[in-house]
Design an enzyme around this catalytic site. Structure first.
Site, PDB file in Angstrom:
ATOM      1  N   LYS A  37      83.105  35.939  -1.476  1.00 14.49           N
ATOM      2  CA  LYS A  37      82.900  37.544  -0.799  1.00 14.49           C
ATOM      3  C   LYS A  37      84.238  37.906  -0.707  1.00 14.49           C
ATOM      4  CE  LYS A  37      81.870  35.594   3.510  1.00 14.49           C
ATOM      5  NZ  LYS A  37      80.903  34.748   4.327  1.00 14.49           N
ATOM      6  N   TYR A 263     109.965  51.325  15.387  1.00 14.79           N
ATOM      7  CA  TYR A 263     108.978  52.450  16.126  1.00 14.79           C
ATOM      8  C   TYR A 263     109.321  51.696  17.609  1.00 14.79           C
ATOM      9  CZ  TYR A 263     106.962  54.440  11.989  1.00 14.79           C
ATOM     10  OH  TYR A 263     106.700  55.233  10.989  1.00 14.79           O
TER      11      TYR A 263
HETATM   12  C1  LIG Z   1      80.905  33.460   4.420  1.00 13.06           C
HETATM   13  C2  LIG Z   1      79.720  32.665   4.206  1.00 13.06           C
HETATM   14  C3  LIG Z   1      79.874  31.246   4.102  1.00 13.06           C
HETATM   15  C4  LIG Z   1      81.070  30.417   3.845  1.00 13.06           C
HETATM   16  O1  LIG Z   1      81.718  30.372   5.044  1.00 13.06           O
HETATM   17  P1  LIG Z   1      83.064  29.295   5.276  1.00 13.06           P
HETATM   18  O2  LIG Z   1      83.206  29.248   6.609  1.00 13.06           O
HETATM   19  O3  LIG Z   1      84.047  30.161   4.270  1.00 13.06           O
HETATM   20  O4  LIG Z   1      82.924  28.141   4.568  1.00 13.06           O
HETATM   21  C5  LIG Z   1      78.548  30.452   3.836  1.00 13.06           C
HETATM   22  N1  LIG Z   1      77.433  31.094   4.074  1.00 13.06           N
HETATM   23  C6  LIG Z   1      77.207  32.315   4.361  1.00 13.06           C
HETATM   24  C7  LIG Z   1      76.081  32.988   4.699  1.00 13.06           C
HETATM   25  C8  LIG Z   1      78.406  33.139   4.704  1.00 13.06           C
HETATM   26  O5  LIG Z   1      78.265  34.303   4.868  1.00 13.06           O
END
Ligand SMILES: *Cc1c(COP(=O)(O)O)cnc(C)c1O
Length: 405
Positions: A37, A263
């Site tokens: 993702k 800045y």
């Molecule tokens: C993002 C996510 C993961 C992966 O988590 P990590 O900590 O990056 O391993 C697993 N399951 C769900 C439902 C997630 O949203």
């Protein structure tokens, strides 16, 4: 001078190493849904997915239907799961392209059933049980009701039952043990009614690497594939960083003591020194919080960020770096000689978590993929030549393949 302002070099051999560690730790026979993702946590979902599939991972997890469709368009045929929740308007695209979705309520189940019937398809659904994350998912007490509804819905295929761990230190936390107990209770009841089908999954990276038991038949690692574990877990030493972030000096200026930099003039040269300007800013993902706090590596030496981080530029003090020149490659994340800066270092200094650092790389950051030619894991399923993205703009479309599941 090389034509880059900011480049992220992503090492596919290190990705492969991390995937192998995940497999070794989870145990053979445990399926891996690699979480890609947010554009694979900023690493480029298409290239990461492509290589991970060559390394034999079984499925992909994404955040939205658009992310799922982008992978389908790039030729991915393994199961893709939208991990969180879809919104209603995403449902038709998911069903059309056989993207797995998660159910959280009876209303959603009924909606998906009627949509799937009207489209003449069977929807692959996973039930999410909220055992303590408190965000999405049905409460354990209502899980059975939803599973019965799925069983009686002719166009719904139960493809999995899942829960999500909230503790960043996984199995080390008492709350995770409580979550596991609640999940196990739901599974036991469901099994007794013969309602269980599909994959059972709970573990994210932290849970896998802290020895959560059982891991069931499927795990969902994300951050560990990218060489990072949350919460300073010791097992991180077994993973390899896969990313380095580099920029270059575009301007040098000798300044007298007292010169204000950046800045709001938050830094003034305490002595005569030399200031290098680098074309990386918070739009590229370098946190604003690193102003007067962070460091970069120039010619193998640490150089402090002085003044504020602006949108497109930072300024660093290179008065102590012999020979610093315009065009010098500067390491923001990665190694230079004996020195190195990790994503975790950056996150600590900026008061954030490593996830946010890599997810924040902006559109201007060029992603370059290195390695990956010599696979030591036999490729499975869907071998295809590695797609190399030379710039974030590079993209091509291929016709959608028929989804396999
Ligand atoms: C993002 C996510 C993961 C992966 O988590 P990590 O900590 O990056 O391993 C697993 N399951 C769900 C439902 C997630 O949203």
């Amino acid at each position: 001078m090389d034509a880059y302002r900011v480049k992220a070099e992503i090492n596919l051999d290190a990705l492969e190493h991390n995937l192998r560690e995940i497999r070794l730790t989870a145990g053979s026979g445990v399926r891996v849904i690699l979480v890609v993702k947010a554009d694979a946590y900023g690493h480029g979902a298409k290239a990461i997915a492509n290589h991970a599939l060559r390394c034999g991972i079984d499925a992909l997890g994404v955040g939205t239907s658009a992310e799922a469709l982008e992978l389908r368009e790039s030729g991915v045929r393994v199961p893709i799961l939208v991990l969180g929740t879809i919104i209603d308007s995403e449902a038709a695209d998911c069903l059309r392209h056989s993207v797995h979705i998660v159910l959280h309520s009876t209303d959603r189940a009924a909606m998906i059933q009627s949509l799937a019937r009207s489209m003449g398809v069977r929807a692959k659904v996973h039930l999410n049980v909220d055992t303590g994350m408190g965000r999405l998912g049905v409460p354990p007490a209502r899980a059975l009701e939803l599973l019965r509804l799925v069983r009686s819905s002719p166009n719904l295929d139960l493809a999995g039952v899942m829960t999500h761990v909230s503790a960043s230190d996984g199995a080390l936390s008492a709350s995770t043990r409580e979550q596991a107990r609640l999940f196990e209770g739901v599974l036991r009841e469901a099994r007794a009614e013969h309602l269980l089908r599909g994959w059972i999954h709970m573990a994210n990276s932290a849970s896998i690497f802290t020895g959560l038991k059982p891991l069931y038949d499927t795990v969902r690692p994300g951050i560990s594939a990218y060489g990072i574990l949350p919460g300073d877990l010791a097992a991180a030493q077994r993973l390899q960083p896969i990313l380095s972030l580099r920029t270059q000096i575009v301007f040098l200026k000798d300044v007298p003591a007292g010169t204000p930099i950046g800045y709001s003039s938050t830094w003034r040269a305490p002595r005569a020194t030399r200031i290098a300007t680098l074309p990386i800013g918070y739009h590229d993902g370098l946190p604003w919080a690193l102003g007067n706090v962070g460091e970069v590596l120039v010619r193998g030496l640490r150089a402090p960020i002085v003044g504020r981080v602006s949108m497109d530029y930072i300024t660093v003090d290179v008065g102590h770096v012999p020979g610093a020149s315009v065009g010098d490659c500067v390491t923001v994340i990665g190694e230079d000689g004996a020195e190195s800066i990790s994503v975790e270092d950056l996150a600590r200094q900026a008061g954030t978590i490593p996830y946010e650092i890599t997810c924040s790389f902006g559109r201007r950051v060029q992603r370059l993929y290195v390695g990956g030619e010599d696979l030591t894991i036999p490729s499975q399923r869907d071998p295809r030549p590695l797609e190399r993205e030379r710039s974030p703009k590079a993209s091509f479309r291929v016709p959608l393949p028929p989804p396999t599941s």
